[in-house]
Design a protein around this motif. Structure first.
Motif, mmCIF file in Angstrom:
data_model
loop_
_atom_site.group_PDB
_atom_site.id
_atom_site.type_symbol
_atom_site.label_atom_id
_atom_site.label_comp_id
_atom_site.label_asym_id
_atom_site.label_seq_id
_atom_site.Cartn_x
_atom_site.Cartn_y
_atom_site.Cartn_z
ATOM 1 N N ILE A 1 -31.422 78.562 98.023
ATOM 2 C CA ILE A 1 -30.872 77.076 96.974
ATOM 3 C C ILE A 1 -29.352 76.454 97.212
ATOM 4 C CG2 ILE A 1 -31.175 75.193 95.355
ATOM 5 C CD1 ILE A 1 -34.029 76.394 94.395
ATOM 6 N N GLY B 1 -37.837 77.716 93.638
ATOM 7 C CA GLY B 1 -37.410 78.426 94.320
ATOM 8 C C GLY B 1 -38.711 79.101 94.570
ATOM 9 N N GLN C 1 -34.816 82.142 102.535
ATOM 10 C CA GLN C 1 -34.644 80.938 102.100
ATOM 11 C C GLN C 1 -32.681 80.878 101.136
ATOM 12 O OE1 GLN C 1 -37.804 82.344 101.544
ATOM 13 N NE2 GLN C 1 -36.506 83.582 99.917
ATOM 14 N N ALA D 1 -37.972 85.400 91.602
ATOM 15 C CA ALA D 1 -38.499 84.404 92.279
ATOM 16 C C ALA D 1 -39.834 84.307 93.454
ATOM 17 C CB ALA D 1 -37.565 83.346 93.248
ATOM 18 N N ALA E 1 -32.687 72.941 99.834
ATOM 19 C CA ALA E 1 -32.317 74.019 99.869
ATOM 20 C C ALA E 1 -32.705 74.501 101.471
ATOM 21 C CB ALA E 1 -33.941 74.889 98.982
#
Length: 167
Positions: free
Chosen positions: A91, A102, A89, A135, A62
């Protein structure tokens, strides 16, 4: 406990990031892969943004970056407390999607930011990105409301130091 490690992105990581940015699940929410990669590369020497590769038990899987938002020129972010930063961010390894990594690595990363003196962490997913919003919610982020940032429509969500300290 899962072992997440965050190491600074280097020029040697750019081919891996280019590969991840081409993945449909990443490309949908990040800009054109070439633009996103150029932005990450610019941040390698920008003291206000810190890009990291996230590893899981030694495997790169990630990307996460943190940006200092105290001097950010974006009206949508006005009124944030001092010590606010933003994270982005994704993955990159598809087989690790939907397994709770996550929220777990974000919560771990945010704790490290609070330990460094940050007071608030912001995220700004597109309002239609239900997977990211789920998430962030699992990681403890609270909805602040929809807005339009310099990058487009967003649902601002925040995780504050005291909320994180209770987890």
């Amino acid at each position: 406990m899962t072992d997440y490690v965050f190491r600074p992105v280097t020029v040697a990581d750019l081919p891996l990031l280019a590969e991840w940015l081409e993945k449909p699940h990443v490309r949908r929410w990040w800009s054109e892969p070439e633009e996103a990669l150029a932005s990450i590369e610019e941040h390698l020497h920008d003291p206000t943004v810190e890009p990291y590769i996230v590893t899981l038990d030694g495997r790169e899987f990630a990307f996460i970056q943190v940006a200092d938002l105290d001097d950010e020129d974006d009206a949508a972010l006005d009124g944030q407390p001092d010590g606010t930063c933003g994270i982005d961010q994704f993955i990159g390894v598809e087989v690790l999607l939907g397994k709770g990594h996550g929220p777990a690595f974000m919560a771990h990363f945010c704790r490290s930011l609070f330990n460094r003196g940050k007071n608030r962490v912001l995220v700004d997913p597109h309002p239609d990105n239900v997977f990211a919003i789920r998430a962030y919610t699992k990681a403890g982020f609270q909805r602040l409301g929809e807005t339009t940032t310099n990058y487009g429509r967003a649902l601002l969500m925040a995780l504050d130091r005291q909320e994180n300290d209770r987890q």
